[in-house]
Design a protein around this motif. Structure first.
Motif, PDB file in Angstrom:
ATOM      1  N   PRO A 110       0.836  -1.200   0.000  1.00 55.30           N
ATOM      2  CA  PRO A 110       0.000   0.000   0.000  1.00 55.30           C
ATOM      3  C   PRO A 110       0.872   1.252   0.000  1.00 55.30           C
ATOM      4  CG  PRO A 110      -0.619  -1.480   1.802  1.00 55.30           C
ATOM      5  CD  PRO A 110       0.606  -2.049   1.178  1.00 55.30           C
ATOM      6  N   GLY A 111       0.481   2.249  -0.773  1.00 64.73           N
ATOM      7  CA  GLY A 111       1.187   3.526  -0.753  1.00 64.73           C
ATOM      8  C   GLY A 111       2.466   3.555  -1.574  1.00 64.73           C
ATOM      9  N   ILE A 112       2.766   2.478  -2.284  1.00 66.05           N
ATOM     10  CA  ILE A 112       4.022   2.434  -3.030  1.00 66.05           C
ATOM     11  C   ILE A 112       3.911   3.254  -4.320  1.00 66.05           C
ATOM     12  CG2 ILE A 112       3.514   0.303  -4.319  1.00 66.05           C
ATOM     13  CD1 ILE A 112       6.777   0.388  -2.720  1.00 66.05           C
ATOM     14  N   GLY A 113       2.687   3.426  -4.830  1.00 63.92           N
ATOM     15  CA  GLY A 113       2.504   4.259  -6.022  1.00 63.92           C
ATOM     16  C   GLY A 113       1.783   3.587  -7.176  1.00 63.92           C
ATOM     17  N   LYS A 114       1.059   2.511  -6.895  1.00 59.62           N
ATOM     18  CA  LYS A 114       0.367   1.793  -7.964  1.00 59.62           C
ATOM     19  C   LYS A 114      -0.679   2.679  -8.639  1.00 59.62           C
ATOM     20  CE  LYS A 114      -1.027  -1.422  -5.090  1.00 59.62           C
ATOM     21  NZ  LYS A 114      -0.372  -0.947  -3.861  1.00 59.62           N
ATOM     22  N   SER A 115      -1.521   3.316  -7.818  1.00 54.58           N
ATOM     23  CA  SER A 115      -2.575   4.150  -8.396  1.00 54.58           C
ATOM     24  C   SER A 115      -1.973   5.341  -9.138  1.00 54.58           C
ATOM     25  CB  SER A 115      -3.514   4.646  -7.303  1.00 54.58           C
ATOM     26  OG  SER A 115      -4.036   3.563  -6.578  1.00 54.58           O
ATOM     27  N   THR A 116      -0.884   5.870  -8.605  1.00 52.02           N
ATOM     28  CA  THR A 116      -0.218   7.000  -9.261  1.00 52.02           C
ATOM     29  C   THR A 116       0.289   6.601 -10.640  1.00 52.02           C
ATOM     30  OG1 THR A 116       0.472   7.792  -7.084  1.00 52.02           O
ATOM     31  CG2 THR A 116       1.628   8.699  -8.983  1.00 52.02           C
ATOM     32  N   LEU A 117       0.980   5.478 -10.691  1.00 53.37           N
ATOM     33  CA  LEU A 117       1.535   5.008 -11.966  1.00 53.37           C
ATOM     34  C   LEU A 117       0.411   4.773 -12.982  1.00 53.37           C
ATOM     35  CD1 LEU A 117       4.031   3.886 -13.535  1.00 53.37           C
ATOM     36  CD2 LEU A 117       3.398   1.635 -12.691  1.00 53.37           C
ATOM     37  N   LEU A 140      -8.241  14.598  -7.108  1.00 58.95           N
ATOM     38  CA  LEU A 140      -7.217  15.296  -6.317  1.00 58.95           C
ATOM     39  C   LEU A 140      -5.822  14.827  -6.732  1.00 58.95           C
ATOM     40  CD1 LEU A 140      -8.527  15.470  -2.648  1.00 58.95           C
ATOM     41  CD2 LEU A 140      -7.829  17.372  -4.120  1.00 58.95           C
ATOM     42  N   ARG A 141      -5.692  13.516  -6.911  1.00 61.93           N
ATOM     43  CA  ARG A 141      -4.385  12.989  -7.330  1.00 61.93           C
ATOM     44  C   ARG A 141      -4.023  13.540  -8.709  1.00 61.93           C
ATOM     45  NH1 ARG A 141      -4.932   7.539  -6.899  1.00 61.93           N
ATOM     46  NH2 ARG A 141      -4.000   7.470  -4.835  1.00 61.93           N
ATOM     47  N   ALA A 142      -5.030  13.594  -9.586  1.00 62.71           N
ATOM     48  CA  ALA A 142      -4.789  14.106 -10.935  1.00 62.71           C
ATOM     49  C   ALA A 142      -4.313  15.556 -10.876  1.00 62.71           C
ATOM     50  CB  ALA A 142      -6.051  13.988 -11.765  1.00 62.71           C
ATOM     51  N   GLN A 143      -4.906  16.313  -9.942  1.00 66.97           N
ATOM     52  CA  GLN A 143      -4.520  17.714  -9.778  1.00 66.97           C
ATOM     53  C   GLN A 143      -3.044  17.802  -9.387  1.00 66.97           C
ATOM     54  OE1 GLN A 143      -6.715  19.799  -6.660  1.00 66.97           O
ATOM     55  NE2 GLN A 143      -7.827  20.808  -8.326  1.00 66.97           N
ATOM     56  N   ARG A 144      -2.678  16.951  -8.433  1.00 64.53           N
ATOM     57  CA  ARG A 144      -1.301  16.918  -7.957  1.00 64.53           C
ATOM     58  C   ARG A 144      -0.333  16.565  -9.084  1.00 64.53           C
ATOM     59  NH1 ARG A 144       0.586  13.563  -2.642  1.00 64.53           N
ATOM     60  NH2 ARG A 144       2.749  14.258  -2.759  1.00 64.53           N
ATOM     61  N   LEU A 145      -0.807  15.688  -9.967  1.00 63.98           N
ATOM     62  CA  LEU A 145       0.046  15.236 -11.063  1.00 63.98           C
ATOM     63  C   LEU A 145      -0.007  16.180 -12.260  1.00 63.98           C
ATOM     64  CD1 LEU A 145      -0.942  11.454 -10.947  1.00 63.98           C
ATOM     65  CD2 LEU A 145       1.222  12.435 -10.205  1.00 63.98           C
ATOM     66  N   GLY A 146      -0.844  17.216 -12.152  1.00 62.65           N
ATOM     67  CA  GLY A 146      -0.998  18.138 -13.281  1.00 62.65           C
ATOM     68  C   GLY A 146      -1.712  17.498 -14.456  1.00 62.65           C
ATOM     69  N   ALA A 165      11.455   7.252 -10.080  1.00 68.35           N
ATOM     70  CA  ALA A 165      11.635   8.041  -8.865  1.00 68.35           C
ATOM     71  C   ALA A 165      10.310   8.720  -8.568  1.00 68.35           C
ATOM     72  CB  ALA A 165      12.727   9.081  -9.077  1.00 68.35           C
ATOM     73  N   MET A 166       9.863   8.636  -7.305  1.00 69.84           N
ATOM     74  CA  MET A 166       8.616   9.302  -6.915  1.00 69.84           C
ATOM     75  C   MET A 166       8.944  10.744  -6.580  1.00 69.84           C
ATOM     76  SD  MET A 166       5.338   9.108  -6.328  1.00 69.84           S
ATOM     77  CE  MET A 166       4.543   7.610  -5.769  1.00 69.84           C
ATOM     78  N   SER A 167       8.301  11.660  -7.311  1.00 70.28           N
ATOM     79  CA  SER A 167       8.585  13.074  -7.066  1.00 70.28           C
ATOM     80  C   SER A 167       7.313  13.751  -6.590  1.00 70.28           C
ATOM     81  CB  SER A 167       9.078  13.721  -8.355  1.00 70.28           C
ATOM     82  OG  SER A 167       7.981  13.857  -9.234  1.00 70.28           O
ATOM     83  N   GLU A 168       7.396  15.056  -6.418  1.00 68.11           N
ATOM     84  CA  GLU A 168       6.216  15.827  -6.042  1.00 68.11           C
ATOM     85  C   GLU A 168       5.113  15.693  -7.083  1.00 68.11           C
ATOM     86  OE1 GLU A 168       5.120  18.007  -3.473  1.00 68.11           O
ATOM     87  OE2 GLU A 168       6.456  16.486  -2.643  1.00 68.11           O
ATOM     88  N   ARG A 169       5.521  15.494  -8.314  1.00 70.35           N
ATOM     89  CA  ARG A 169       4.535  15.407  -9.386  1.00 70.35           C
ATOM     90  C   ARG A 169       4.536  14.022 -10.023  1.00 70.35           C
ATOM     91  NH1 ARG A 169       3.791  20.330 -13.142  1.00 70.35           N
ATOM     92  NH2 ARG A 169       1.684  19.547 -12.954  1.00 70.35           N
ATOM     93  N   GLY A 170       4.478  13.013  -9.169  1.00 72.64           N
ATOM     94  CA  GLY A 170       4.308  11.662  -9.658  1.00 72.64           C
ATOM     95  C   GLY A 170       5.594  10.925  -9.950  1.00 72.64           C
ATOM     96  N   LEU A 171       5.449   9.820 -10.668  1.00 71.40           N
ATOM     97  CA  LEU A 171       6.588   8.948 -10.935  1.00 71.40           C
ATOM     98  C   LEU A 171       7.295   9.375 -12.212  1.00 71.40           C
ATOM     99  CD1 LEU A 171       4.643   5.748 -10.042  1.00 71.40           C
ATOM    100  CD2 LEU A 171       6.790   6.384  -8.961  1.00 71.40           C
TER     101      LEU A 171
HETATM  102  P1  TYD Z   1      -0.519   5.644  -4.446  1.00 71.36           P
HETATM  103  O1  TYD Z   1      -0.393   5.673  -5.897  1.00 71.36           O
HETATM  104  O2  TYD Z   1      -1.796   6.093  -3.842  1.00 71.36           O
HETATM  105  O3  TYD Z   1      -0.168   4.211  -3.847  1.00 71.36           O
HETATM  106  P2  TYD Z   1      -0.924   2.818  -3.985  1.00 71.36           P
HETATM  107  O4  TYD Z   1      -1.988   2.964  -4.994  1.00 71.36           O
HETATM  108  O5  TYD Z   1       0.156   1.855  -4.379  1.00 71.36           O
HETATM  109  O6  TYD Z   1      -1.439   2.485  -2.620  1.00 71.36           O
HETATM  110  O7  TYD Z   1       0.720   6.494  -3.903  1.00 71.36           O
HETATM  111  C1  TYD Z   1       0.638   7.074  -2.696  1.00 71.36           C
HETATM  112  C2  TYD Z   1       1.947   7.671  -2.248  1.00 71.36           C
HETATM  113  O8  TYD Z   1       2.641   8.365  -3.256  1.00 71.36           O
HETATM  114  C3  TYD Z   1       1.625   8.653  -1.171  1.00 71.36           C
HETATM  115  O9  TYD Z   1       2.400   8.308  -0.048  1.00 71.36           O
HETATM  116  C4  TYD Z   1       1.974   9.981  -1.737  1.00 71.36           C
HETATM  117  C5  TYD Z   1       2.942   9.677  -2.816  1.00 71.36           C
HETATM  118  N1  TYD Z   1       2.864  10.616  -3.960  1.00 71.36           N
HETATM  119  C6  TYD Z   1       3.924  11.438  -4.253  1.00 71.36           C
HETATM  120  O10 TYD Z   1       4.942  11.450  -3.566  1.00 71.36           O
HETATM  121  N2  TYD Z   1       3.845  12.278  -5.336  1.00 71.36           N
HETATM  122  C7  TYD Z   1       2.747  12.333  -6.122  1.00 71.36           C
HETATM  123  O11 TYD Z   1       2.722  13.112  -7.095  1.00 71.36           O
HETATM  124  C8  TYD Z   1       1.650  11.463  -5.810  1.00 71.36           C
HETATM  125  C9  TYD Z   1       0.398  11.485  -6.613  1.00 71.36           C
HETATM  126  C10 TYD Z   1       1.749  10.625  -4.723  1.00 71.36           C
END
Ligand code: TYD
Ligand code: MG
Length: 452
Positions: free
Chosen positions: A96-103, A131-137, A263-269
């Protein structure tokens, strides 16, 4: 809706029972009965492979080249074997939280421009995705969202919107009315994944399922999930580092063991194009207990630092052996070889070994680097500067060759290494510019090289 008949069958022997029981009536195993729909198996699983019951000579089958759909994220395409395939189903597992939904949101946004994309979310509301989309631009990304967990409703939505690419986040939240088992149970996850997969194949839709992982690190739910889908990817990385690795465990459309680095950055992977530089920590001067190995992850070599700390046991307690990113059993074996064939004793010492950067090394090519790092820490003497080491160590103390040695040497040369300590059998026919190749057959010869 007409009530579907369900039966319980054993995951071990396949025996059926009309009701749930603790013990399988067939093989006597405990807790192996799971619910499934009581339609004859052929009807439910037909079409999964598109098989017809005619016999065809192999030579007469003209395979169609799978058209690849690029995801817009080159590192992701690399692990997928060149991109998504129409009708191909991918399972993406990870903590959880590793970035699956973000990717997947990033991939959806990039794909959406040319291919109609549906993002089915069962864990988060559409607001949270926005909200996530906003963060990712990516607020205006051409992606359609569906907050739904019921299988029949999801299939109906796919029917009406006819997307080419569907994300199901996550498969554990999807359930079908046809089964009484709770959502997330083995029976539900397996049935929903099987139905969605069959549907994807029939319609030529590319799908990605997000899968949760258990504490042990396997994708939660039945192991059969990995057999149902075409590709299984794992998202790895240390929680405290920003680097993320996506690894292909199985791929019917490409090479397994391929690795994508982000690399996970402020604006996504963001894809990392030169991952070798990333796994090398930047020590000013060489330090004891550090050795660099070129490991082959998928199609490309990766330089990784192996660190060892060898410390006397305090207070007469048990000695500890700990390996992070490497196989602990293999470490125990290597220490025994080091003792017997290298004359280096680690009894009475704790031995800790770490592959830096959260990378996991499964291949034995790192053996020699592990041993030299351990030896270096024990003697508190750094290895020579700009040295790269690879080679498998055998139980007889021999240094065995590994596959694709030349690529490993080239990667080291590219990153400024000047000496490579390696198995004799891996010596290339021609030398490599600016790199001295030191070849060894036995562990004692390798130790002798670093002694002076
Ligand atoms: P998420 O994709 O929600 O994880 P999963 O779906 O695998 O559970 O990622 C969540 C983490 O990523 C959260 O701790 C915040 C971080 N994050 C960033 O650092 N930068 C970003 O631009 C985004 C969208 C998330
Ligand atoms: Mg998520």
């Amino acid at each position: 809706m007409a009530k579907t008949k369900t039966v319980y069958h054993c995951t071990e022997c396949g025996a059926q029972a009309p009701k749930w029981q603790g013990q399988c009536p067939g093989c006597g195993e405990w807790n192996t009965l799971v619910e499934s729909i009581a339609t004859p198996a052929p009807a439910r699983f037909r079409n999964v492979a598109g098989a017809k019951s005619t016999v065809t000579p192999l030579a007469h089958v003209a395979p169609q080249e799978n058209r690849r759909i690029a995801t817009g994220l080159p590192e992701f395409d690399r692990v997928l074997g060149g991109g998504l395939v129409a009708g191909g189903v991918v399972l993406l597992g990870g903590d959880p939280g590793i970035g699956k939904s973000t990717l997947l949101l990033q991939a959806s946004a990039a794909l959406g421009a040319a291919h109609r994309t549906l993002y089915v979310t069962g864990e988060e509301s559409t607001d949270q995705i926005a909200l996530r989309a906003q963060r990712l631009g990516l607020v205006n990304a051409p992606v359609e969202l569906l907050a739904e967990v019921q299988l029949e409703a999801i299939v109906a939505a796919i029917d009406t919107t006819t997307p080419e690419f569907v994300v199901v986040d996550s498969i554990q939240t999807v359930y079908t009315e046809a089964l009484q088992s709770a959502p997330g149970s083995v029976a539900q996850v397996r049935e929903c994944a099987a139905q969605l997969t069959r549907y994807a194949k029939q319609r030529g839709v590319a799908m990605i399922f997000v899968g949760h992982v258990t504490k042990e690190g396997a994708i939660a739910g039945p192991r059969v999930l990995e057999h149902i889908v075409d590709t299984v990817l794992y998202f790895e990385g240390e929680p405290h580092s920003s680097f993320r690795l996506v690894r292909a465990i199985k791929n019917r459309y490409g090479a397994a063991n391929e690795l994508g680095v982000f690399a996970m950055s402020e604006r996504g992977l963001k894809g990392v194009t030169n991952p070798s530089a990333l796994f090398l920590s930047r020590h000013g001067d060489p330090v004891p207990g550090s050795a660099i190995v070129a490991t082959l992850e998928g199609s490309r070599p990766l330089l990784v630092e192996i660190q060892a700390l060898v410390d006397p046991v305090h207070g007469g307690g048990m000695t500890r052996r700990l390996a992070v990113g490497l196989d602990p059993q293999r470490l125990a074996l290597l220490l025994a070889v080091l003792h017997r064939h290298g004359g280096v004793e680690t009894a009475g010492y704790d031995v800790f070994v770490n592959a830096v950067g959260g990378v996991r090394i499964g291949e034995p090519a790192a053996d020699l680097a592990v041993l030299l790092a351990v030896n270096s820490s024990l003697r508190n003497k750094p290895l020579p500067d700009k040295l790269m080491v690879f080679g498998e160590v055998g139980l007889a103390g021999e240094i065995r060759p590994v596959q694709r040695g030349l690529e490993r040497i080239r990667e080291a040369a590219k990153l400024g290494f000047r000496t490579v300590l390696m198995p004799t059998a891996n010596r290339p026919k021609q030398g490599i510019d600016d790199v001295a190749l030191v070849t060894v057959d036995r562990i004692d010869a390798a130790l002798a090289h670093v002694r002076d």
